[in-house]
Scaffold this motif. Structure first.
Motif, PDB file in Angstrom:
ATOM      1  N   LEU A   3       0.831  -1.195   0.000  1.00  0.00           N
ATOM      2  CA  LEU A   3       0.000   0.000   0.000  1.00  0.00           C
ATOM      3  C   LEU A   3       0.869   1.249   0.000  1.00  0.00           C
ATOM      4  CD1 LEU A   3      -2.673  -0.973   2.703  1.00  0.00           C
ATOM      5  CD2 LEU A   3      -2.962  -1.014   0.224  1.00  0.00           C
ATOM      6  N   GLU A   4       0.564   2.193  -0.887  1.00  0.00           N
ATOM      7  CA  GLU A   4       1.252   3.486  -0.888  1.00  0.00           C
ATOM      8  C   GLU A   4       0.416   4.449  -0.057  1.00  0.00           C
ATOM      9  OE1 GLU A   4       2.867   6.901  -3.998  1.00  0.00           O
ATOM     10  OE2 GLU A   4       2.444   4.869  -4.719  1.00  0.00           O
ATOM     11  N   ILE A   5       0.889   4.734   1.142  1.00  0.00           N
ATOM     12  CA  ILE A   5       0.125   5.516   2.110  1.00  0.00           C
ATOM     13  C   ILE A   5       0.672   6.934   2.168  1.00  0.00           C
ATOM     14  CG2 ILE A   5      -0.545   5.688   4.548  1.00  0.00           C
ATOM     15  CD1 ILE A   5      -0.055   2.620   4.690  1.00  0.00           C
ATOM     16  N   HIS A   6      -0.251   7.911   2.159  1.00  0.00           N
ATOM     17  CA  HIS A   6       0.149   9.307   2.226  1.00  0.00           C
ATOM     18  C   HIS A   6      -0.268   9.914   3.559  1.00  0.00           C
ATOM     19  CE1 HIS A   6      -0.230   8.480  -2.161  1.00  0.00           C
ATOM     20  NE2 HIS A   6       0.921   9.136  -2.186  1.00  0.00           N
ATOM     21  N   ASN A   7       0.477  10.921   3.969  1.00  0.00           N
ATOM     22  CA  ASN A   7       0.149  11.629   5.196  1.00  0.00           C
ATOM     23  C   ASN A   7      -1.294  12.132   5.132  1.00  0.00           C
ATOM     24  OD1 ASN A   7       0.422  12.938   7.667  1.00  0.00           O
ATOM     25  ND2 ASN A   7       1.213  14.805   6.724  1.00  0.00           N
ATOM     26  N   GLY A   8      -2.094  11.794   6.137  1.00  0.00           N
ATOM     27  CA  GLY A   8      -3.489  12.226   6.165  1.00  0.00           C
ATOM     28  C   GLY A   8      -4.467  11.195   5.641  1.00  0.00           C
ATOM     29  N   ASP A   9      -3.968  10.120   5.022  1.00  0.00           N
ATOM     30  CA  ASP A   9      -4.861   9.051   4.559  1.00  0.00           C
ATOM     31  C   ASP A   9      -5.514   8.361   5.749  1.00  0.00           C
ATOM     32  OD1 ASP A   9      -4.116   9.546   1.977  1.00  0.00           O
ATOM     33  OD2 ASP A   9      -3.144   7.613   1.629  1.00  0.00           O
ATOM     34  N   TRP A  10      -6.706   7.825   5.512  1.00  0.00           N
ATOM     35  CA  TRP A  10      -7.348   6.967   6.502  1.00  0.00           C
ATOM     36  C   TRP A  10      -6.895   5.534   6.251  1.00  0.00           C
ATOM     37  CZ3 TRP A  10      -9.392   8.967  10.643  1.00  0.00           C
ATOM     38  CH2 TRP A  10      -9.822  10.296  10.601  1.00  0.00           C
ATOM     39  N   ILE A  11      -6.510   4.847   7.316  1.00  0.00           N
ATOM     40  CA  ILE A  11      -5.994   3.492   7.173  1.00  0.00           C
ATOM     41  C   ILE A  11      -6.754   2.538   8.080  1.00  0.00           C
ATOM     42  CG2 ILE A  11      -3.677   4.048   6.357  1.00  0.00           C
ATOM     43  CD1 ILE A  11      -2.658   4.029   9.160  1.00  0.00           C
ATOM     44  N   VAL A  55      -5.927  -1.632   4.628  1.00  0.00           N
ATOM     45  CA  VAL A  55      -6.771  -0.765   3.803  1.00  0.00           C
ATOM     46  C   VAL A  55      -6.264   0.671   3.911  1.00  0.00           C
ATOM     47  CG1 VAL A  55      -9.106   0.107   3.412  1.00  0.00           C
ATOM     48  CG2 VAL A  55      -8.772  -2.254   4.180  1.00  0.00           C
ATOM     49  N   ASP A  56      -6.253   1.365   2.778  1.00  0.00           N
ATOM     50  CA  ASP A  56      -5.861   2.770   2.736  1.00  0.00           C
ATOM     51  C   ASP A  56      -6.868   3.518   1.876  1.00  0.00           C
ATOM     52  OD1 ASP A  56      -3.832   5.071   2.873  1.00  0.00           O
ATOM     53  OD2 ASP A  56      -4.020   4.763   0.711  1.00  0.00           O
ATOM     54  N   GLY A  57      -7.302   4.680   2.343  1.00  0.00           N
ATOM     55  CA  GLY A  57      -8.282   5.425   1.561  1.00  0.00           C
ATOM     56  C   GLY A  57      -8.306   6.903   1.919  1.00  0.00           C
ATOM     57  N   GLN A  58      -8.983   7.668   1.083  1.00  0.00           N
ATOM     58  CA  GLN A  58      -9.086   9.109   1.287  1.00  0.00           C
ATOM     59  C   GLN A  58     -10.263   9.484   2.178  1.00  0.00           C
ATOM     60  OE1 GLN A  58      -6.696  11.224  -0.101  1.00  0.00           O
ATOM     61  NE2 GLN A  58      -5.748   9.251  -0.591  1.00  0.00           N
ATOM     62  N   GLU A  59     -11.301   8.655   2.179  1.00  0.00           N
ATOM     63  CA  GLU A  59     -12.520   8.955   2.941  1.00  0.00           C
ATOM     64  C   GLU A  59     -12.647   7.988   4.117  1.00  0.00           C
ATOM     65  OE1 GLU A  59     -13.401  12.127   0.574  1.00  0.00           O
ATOM     66  OE2 GLU A  59     -14.479  11.484   2.381  1.00  0.00           O
ATOM     67  N   ARG A  60     -12.923   8.544   5.293  1.00  0.00           N
ATOM     68  CA  ARG A  60     -13.005   7.701   6.496  1.00  0.00           C
ATOM     69  C   ARG A  60     -14.168   6.710   6.420  1.00  0.00           C
ATOM     70  NH1 ARG A  60     -13.398  10.947  11.903  1.00  0.00           N
ATOM     71  NH2 ARG A  60     -15.603  11.130  11.355  1.00  0.00           N
ATOM     72  N   LEU A  61     -15.312   7.177   5.961  1.00  0.00           N
ATOM     73  CA  LEU A  61     -16.492   6.309   5.879  1.00  0.00           C
ATOM     74  C   LEU A  61     -16.214   5.091   5.013  1.00  0.00           C
ATOM     75  CD1 LEU A  61     -19.542   5.745   6.352  1.00  0.00           C
ATOM     76  CD2 LEU A  61     -20.004   7.174   4.340  1.00  0.00           C
ATOM     77  N   GLN A  62     -15.705   5.320   3.801  1.00  0.00           N
ATOM     78  CA  GLN A  62     -15.469   4.215   2.884  1.00  0.00           C
ATOM     79  C   GLN A  62     -14.330   3.327   3.364  1.00  0.00           C
ATOM     80  OE1 GLN A  62     -17.538   3.531   0.252  1.00  0.00           O
ATOM     81  NE2 GLN A  62     -16.432   1.591   0.374  1.00  0.00           N
ATOM     82  N   THR A  63     -13.302   3.932   3.966  1.00  0.00           N
ATOM     83  CA  THR A  63     -12.188   3.139   4.496  1.00  0.00           C
ATOM     84  C   THR A  63     -12.675   2.193   5.586  1.00  0.00           C
ATOM     85  OG1 THR A  63     -10.594   4.896   4.001  1.00  0.00           O
ATOM     86  CG2 THR A  63      -9.934   3.241   5.635  1.00  0.00           C
ATOM     87  N   THR A  64     -13.588   2.672   6.426  1.00  0.00           N
ATOM     88  CA  THR A  64     -14.129   1.825   7.490  1.00  0.00           C
ATOM     89  C   THR A  64     -14.948   0.674   6.908  1.00  0.00           C
ATOM     90  OG1 THR A  64     -14.239   3.774   8.926  1.00  0.00           O
ATOM     91  CG2 THR A  64     -15.454   1.817   9.633  1.00  0.00           C
ATOM     92  N   ILE A  65     -15.775   0.980   5.929  1.00  0.00           N
ATOM     93  CA  ILE A  65     -16.585  -0.065   5.278  1.00  0.00           C
ATOM     94  C   ILE A  65     -15.671  -1.099   4.616  1.00  0.00           C
ATOM     95  CG2 ILE A  65     -18.234  -0.516   3.413  1.00  0.00           C
ATOM     96  CD1 ILE A  65     -19.418   2.285   4.025  1.00  0.00           C
ATOM     97  N   ASP A  66     -14.659  -0.628   3.894  1.00  0.00           N
ATOM     98  CA  ASP A  66     -13.742  -1.546   3.206  1.00  0.00           C
ATOM     99  C   ASP A  66     -12.980  -2.418   4.210  1.00  0.00           C
ATOM    100  OD1 ASP A  66     -14.539  -0.440   0.825  1.00  0.00           O
ATOM    101  OD2 ASP A  66     -12.769   0.848   0.598  1.00  0.00           O
TER     102      ASP A  66
END
Length: 552
Positions: A465-473, A482-493
């Motif tokens: 995973l390429e994780i950026h500062n501020g990403d939700w993990i 899991v890594d994502g830009q949106e907290r809601l979708q990251t939690t679901i995933d």
């Protein structure tokens, strides 16, 4: 400079210099941690641990190095936080044992003491891993023993120890693949190297910048970082987390230019009791807030974080009441059984107590409690037999050390997460023996999959995973999946990744930075995709982790 004998004065100088060096470099050590999550990190733990030992040494009037070393070992043990802190305490416990009864140390004594520390530390770790602080300590001690055969100069021995520690530190990525993957050296080994460099500086008489030497007040503040600060009525507390940080302005990739009024006004929206003190180099912040993670992330924009601290004031109030009643409780007969759980968050505290926990010690991912903290919690349980749930793998060694020091029978059920701790309590039966309870609760740890949602504090590349500062993990059983830009979708995933054909119940524990409304959206999304599952939502109140998830 040649020093053939280390007196009590020189030894105190070494300890003072080492305390200074680890204190100034704790945030750098934190930056070497493999996982980019805002937990109580290696640098913070080693710093707090060593300040506890240094305070004991520097407050002593003893004129024997052997006696001072005993103070150091005991102070480190009682202040040990996290695995790195406990291993450090064992290194210096062995050091202290080696020099017991010696008024001064010669070159051979010094070398033998480092070697004794290595032996004690390796014996304390059930499965020693190479490429860690242990490797650095061992190679440094070997070098010291070799040089001591040909010199009477303690400075020369100490220099060889430092040089070998640095060389061994560089090899840690080759010994531990995960370090090479992330591109860092071992954080614990780096912390130990800083300590040894401090010893070298103090012994050789190098001038220390007195502006930065921790004074007694600072040491007390750090040693007592988890202690209650005030007596407050929980009903009157609007902002429950006493949050402190010191920011080194312009350091560590700062993205914002500091403006005092803008900085203060921004943080004013996050809580009350705000205090901001700044000069050209640092800014120190104190604020009562419901969102400590947001405060830390904002501070990070302006530089490196140092001395971060979170106190749960609601739980502090309960602890104060319990301490005030300790004398009355002591007169009562001991209960047959008690259970201690370590967790941060008023809601989590209530959840644990509803399942039979006697005493909840505030701590965990944001602040690892010390051996002494856990020992005090065992006493607060006021029982003949006590079960301890660490709920964090980084607390295991401190819990084990507390169990050995306790005057009652103690079993450590090694729950790595809050979710595991809660699940294990379903098997707790006060009618059974301590051993039977510990066995049943330990077996239950495998019945739950644990998930955590948090925000990355730096760029990283791990597990593909390429994780950026501020990403939700999303972490699943401790691994970032899991890594994502949106907290809601990251939690679901993350929840989707936790499920298998045997999954039945999903429990979502909402932290201070989560929300019930968002949790309900998560529940709806999961139920739309899996109408055969049951979803439970609880208020946990934990900082930094908006959602803790369990799947059973």
């Amino acid at each position: 400079m040649t020093v053939t004998e280390i007196s009590a004065t020189e030894f105190q100088n070494m300890i003072r210099a080492a305390a200074h060096r680890i204190n100034k470099n704790a945030e750098f050590v934190n930056s070497l941690n493999v996982f980019p999550v805002p937990d109580g990190d290696t640098g913070t733990n080693m710093n707090l641990t060593f300040q506890s030992g240094a305070k004991a040494v520097l407050e002593s009037d003893d004129e024997s190095v052997g006696d001072l070393a005993q103070h150091l070992g005991k102070g480190l043990l009682m202040g040990a936080r996290g695995n790195s802190g406990v291993i450090s305490s064992q290194l210096f416990r062995g050091f202290a044992k080696s020099v017991a009864g010696k008024r001064v140390l010669n070159a051979q004594d010094l070398a033998d003491a480092f070697a004794g520390g290595v032996e004690t530390a390796y014996n304390a770790v059930m499965k020693p891993v190479e490429g860690t602080i242990l490797t650095v300590a061992r190679e440094a001690a070997k070098a010291g023993l070799k040089v001591a055969k040909s010199t009477t100069d303690t400075v020369e021995v100490m220099t060889s120890v430092v040089d070998a520690a640095k060389a061994a530190l560089k090899t840690t990525p080759d010994l531990l693949p995960v370090l090479k993957q992330v591109g860092v050296v071992d954080s614990g080994g780096q912390g130990l190297t800083f300590l040894y460099e401090g010893f070298q500086s103090g012994l050789s008489g190098e001038q220390i910048d007195e502006n930065y030497v921790p004074d007694d007040a600072e040491m007390t503040e750090m040693v007592n970082a988890v202690d209650a600060q005030t007596q407050l009525n929980p009903d009157d507390i609007v902002y429950g987390y006493c949050t402190e940080m010191m920011v080194g302005l312009g350091n560590d990739g700062a993205t914002n230019k500091f403006d005092y009024d803008e900085f203060r006004n921004y943080l004013a929206d996050y809580g009350d009791s705000l205090l901001v003190i700044a000069d050209d180099e640092v800014v120190k912040v104190h604020v009562h807030t419901e969102h400590p993670g947001a405060v830390f992330r904002y501070g990070k924009r302006f530089g490196s974080l140092d001395k971060i601290k979170i106190d749960n004031m609601r739980l502090q109030h309960e602890s104060i009441i319990e301490r005030d009643n300790a004398e009355a409780e002591a007169a009562k007969p001991l209960a047959e059984f008690g259970v201690v759980a370590i967790a941060s968050g008023a809601g989590l505290s209530e959840l644990f107590k509803s399942l039979g926990v006697t005493y909840v010690l505030s701590g965990g991912q944001t602040m690892n409690p010390s051996t002494n903290d856990i020992l005090d919690a065992i006493k607060q349980a006021h029982a003949k037999r006590v079960i301890v749930l660490p709920n964090n793998g980084n607390i295991f060694m401190a819990a084990d050390a507390a169990a050995k020091e306790a005057s009652v029978d103690v079993a450590i059920v090694k729950s790595k997460t809050v979710n595991q701790g809660l699940t294990s309590l379903l098997e707790y039966n006060p009618e059974q023996s301590l051993a039977d309870n510990a066995a049943a609760m330990t077996e239950a740890l495998g019945n739950v999959v644990s998930g955590e949602i948090t925000q990355s504090i730096r760029d990283s590349n791990i597990g593909g995973l390429e994780i950026h500062n501020g990403d939700w993990i999303g972490l699943i059983d401790g691994d970032i999946k899991v890594d994502g830009q949106e907290r809601l979708q990251t939690t679901i995933d993350t929840i989707e990744a936790m499920l298998d054909e045997d999954s039945e119940i999903i429990t979502l524990i909402v932290g201070t930075e989560g929300s019930e409304a968002e949790a309900e959206k998560i529940e709806a999304a999961i139920m739309d995709a899996h109408d055969d599952l049951e979803v439970e939502i609880h208020d946990g109140g934990q900082p930094l982790y908006p959602y803790l998830i369990s799947v059973e």
